[in-house]
Design a protein around this motif. Structure first.
Motif, PDB file in Angstrom:
ATOM      1  N   ALA A   1     -42.211  22.664 -34.536  1.00  0.00           N
ATOM      2  CA  ALA A   1     -42.895  23.916 -34.203  1.00  0.00           C
ATOM      3  C   ALA A   1     -42.891  24.130 -32.689  1.00  0.00           C
ATOM      4  O   ALA A   1     -43.178  23.202 -31.927  1.00  0.00           O
ATOM      5  N   TYR A   2     -42.594  25.329 -32.270  1.00  0.00           N
ATOM      6  CA  TYR A   2     -42.476  25.638 -30.846  1.00  0.00           C
ATOM      7  C   TYR A   2     -43.775  25.388 -30.079  1.00  0.00           C
ATOM      8  O   TYR A   2     -43.751  24.962 -28.917  1.00  0.00           O
TER       9      TYR A   2
ATOM     10  N   TYR B   1     -41.896  34.495 -28.009  1.00  0.00           N
ATOM     11  CA  TYR B   1     -41.756  33.049 -27.825  1.00  0.00           C
ATOM     12  C   TYR B   1     -40.273  32.662 -27.762  1.00  0.00           C
ATOM     13  O   TYR B   1     -39.873  31.772 -27.005  1.00  0.00           O
ATOM     14  N   TYR B   2     -39.466  33.328 -28.566  1.00  0.00           N
ATOM     15  CA  TYR B   2     -38.029  33.056 -28.569  1.00  0.00           C
ATOM     16  C   TYR B   2     -37.403  33.417 -27.217  1.00  0.00           C
ATOM     17  O   TYR B   2     -36.549  32.685 -26.703  1.00  0.00           O
TER      18      TYR B   2
ATOM     19  N   GLU C   1     -38.928  33.345 -24.379  1.00  0.00           N
ATOM     20  CA  GLU C   1     -39.399  32.282 -23.488  1.00  0.00           C
ATOM     21  C   GLU C   1     -38.559  31.021 -23.683  1.00  0.00           C
ATOM     22  O   GLU C   1     -38.173  30.344 -22.714  1.00  0.00           O
ATOM     23  N   TYR C   2     -38.267  30.717 -24.945  1.00  0.00           N
ATOM     24  CA  TYR C   2     -37.418  29.567 -25.286  1.00  0.00           C
ATOM     25  C   TYR C   2     -36.036  29.705 -24.656  1.00  0.00           C
ATOM     26  O   TYR C   2     -35.480  28.736 -24.122  1.00  0.00           O
ATOM     27  N   GLN C   3     -35.458  30.886 -24.701  1.00  0.00           N
ATOM     28  CA  GLN C   3     -34.138  31.103 -24.116  1.00  0.00           C
ATOM     29  C   GLN C   3     -34.135  30.776 -22.620  1.00  0.00           C
ATOM     30  O   GLN C   3     -33.194  30.157 -22.109  1.00  0.00           O
ATOM     31  N   GLU C   4     -35.189  31.187 -21.922  1.00  0.00           N
ATOM     32  CA  GLU C   4     -35.282  30.892 -20.487  1.00  0.00           C
ATOM     33  C   GLU C   4     -35.355  29.389 -20.247  1.00  0.00           C
ATOM     34  O   GLU C   4     -34.678  28.856 -19.351  1.00  0.00           O
TER      35      GLU C   4
ATOM     36  N   TYR D   1     -30.198  40.391 -32.671  1.00  0.00           N
ATOM     37  CA  TYR D   1     -28.797  40.599 -32.296  1.00  0.00           C
ATOM     38  C   TYR D   1     -28.677  40.885 -30.795  1.00  0.00           C
ATOM     39  O   TYR D   1     -27.823  40.317 -30.104  1.00  0.00           O
ATOM     40  N   ASP D   2     -29.544  41.746 -30.289  1.00  0.00           N
ATOM     41  CA  ASP D   2     -29.512  42.086 -28.864  1.00  0.00           C
ATOM     42  C   ASP D   2     -29.808  40.873 -27.979  1.00  0.00           C
ATOM     43  O   ASP D   2     -29.371  40.820 -26.824  1.00  0.00           O
ATOM     44  N   LEU D   3     -30.535  39.901 -28.538  1.00  0.00           N
ATOM     45  CA  LEU D   3     -30.861  38.685 -27.785  1.00  0.00           C
ATOM     46  C   LEU D   3     -29.797  37.600 -27.947  1.00  0.00           C
ATOM     47  O   LEU D   3     -29.947  36.497 -27.422  1.00  0.00           O
TER      48      LEU D   3
END
Length: 363
Positions: A104-105, A147-148, A150-153, A217-219
């Motif tokens: 879990a994130y 949150y996703y 933020e995760y990408q960063e 998709y855009d992310l």
């Protein structure tokens, strides 16, 4: 309010259980690597069917981080999964040669090095409709997306931009939502029924799903498995309250599930046509789950009408009392763990089915 109370939970895992659990999951999760794999990570969005414990770390009653939940998980400890053991993302991750559990994130026991090969943003009790997440005060789908981001960063800082973009592009995204929109919201709370017919509400949800998937998709997401709703009229709780029909499946709910899943299937075709490079999979397991429920002995089960926890008729969350004398000794004999959620054995069967019929192209 009765269903809301039934569908909620209180109590937190004890500090001792938490300390004991962490090493088990760390040893399990570090035993595999994503290097050279077609799918380098499993990324999860949705509700309690795929939540690995995010609700443990927000102020909600919708939790399951206490016994007897998790008794068949690694180490036998509750994690916040609404199951006696693992849930579908865990089995799918393992089948793809990654970790046997997707963390879990919001769990502080993990960090970006763990999340680089698998992360769960799901929240038990949520749905496509923000009004659904408000029922139990859980994480709405838009917040899961935040949150996703933020995760990408964090991922780009951890492995570099090029590698992070590769993980984001090649990861398999699992999305499972919709059941709560109907059972926790539309058929329980009055607002949406005053605003929509059930057919109109289905279309409203499809519009929200469309927006959500376009946002993924855009992310950068390209490989997405979209799971609809199960035969929700056959959940033990719904059968328990279906007194007039001798506790049979509530066909009205099953018909809505079929209709909604059909609309999701049309959405999948539309988005695959409109979004270049998108591989959106209609991972519809309705028929297979119904087979398990109607022919349990064929799959090695003894009971599909009630769950293992407590009497199995209405217990979920905090009502799954760890001291209940009625909880079954062997959850593998039951299709359902509690009055709503499948047992770990059922989750594994459904996961294997989805891998063989829908996700094998990504292996």
């Amino acid at each position: 309010m009765g269903k809301l109370i039934i569908h909620s939970t209180l109590l937190c895992v004890s500090l001792i259980e938490f300390i004991l659990f962490v090493p088990v999951c760390i040893s399990a999760r570090t035993s595999s690597s994503s290097s050279g794999k077609r799918v380098p990570a499993i990324i999860v969005f949705g509700d309690s069917s795929v939540d690995s414990g995010n609700n443990n770390f927000i102020p909600t009653m919708a939790r399951s981080n206490f016994e007897p939940y998790g008794r068949d998980f690694f180490g036998g400890f509750p994690t916040g999964r609404f199951s006696n053991g693992r849930i579908p993302p865990d089995f799918i991750s393992e089948a793809f040669g990654l970790k046997p559990c997707v963390p879990a994130y919001l769990d502080p026991a993990y960090n970006i090095s763990d999340f680089a090969v698998g992360v769960c943003f799901a929240s038990a009790g949520t749905g496509y409709d923000i009004a659904t997440s408000n029922v139990a005060g859980v994480i709405p789908l838009w917040k899961e997306v935040e949150y996703y981001k933020e995760y990408q960063e964090k991922l780009r800082s951890h492995v570099g931009t090029d590698k992070a973009n590769e993980i984001i592009r090649e990861a398999l995204y699992l999305v499972s939502a919709g059941t709560n929109d109907f059972l926790e919201n539309y058929y329980t709370m009055p607002e949406r029924q005053l605003e929509f017919t059930v057919e109109e509400y289905e279309d409203f949800l499809i519009g929200l799903a469309d927006k959500f998937l376009r946002g993924l998709y855009d992310l950068g997401a390209r490989k997405v498995s979209l799971t609809g709703v199960p035969p929700m009229g056959c959940l033990p709780l719904e059968r328990t309250i279906n007194i007039l029909d001798n506790h049979g499946c509530v066909e009205k709910y099953n018909n809505v599930a079929l209709e909604f899943n059909g609309k999701l299937g049309q959405l999948v075709k539309k988005l695959n046509k409109e979004l270049p490079g998108f591989q959106l999979i209609d991972a519809n397991a309705y028929d297979f789950v119904l087979q398990i429920i109607t022919q349990p002995s064929r799959f090695g089960f003894e009971d599909a009408g009630v769950g293992c926890c407590g009497t199995g008729r209405f217990e979920m969350g905090f009502m799954c009392d760890p001291n209940s004398p009625f909880t079954c000794p062997d959850a593998n004999k039951y299709v359902f763990w509690d009055a709503i959620h499948p047992s770990a054995k059922t989750s594994q069967l459904v996961s294997n089915y989805l891998i063989q019929t829908h996700l094998s192209q990504f292996l």
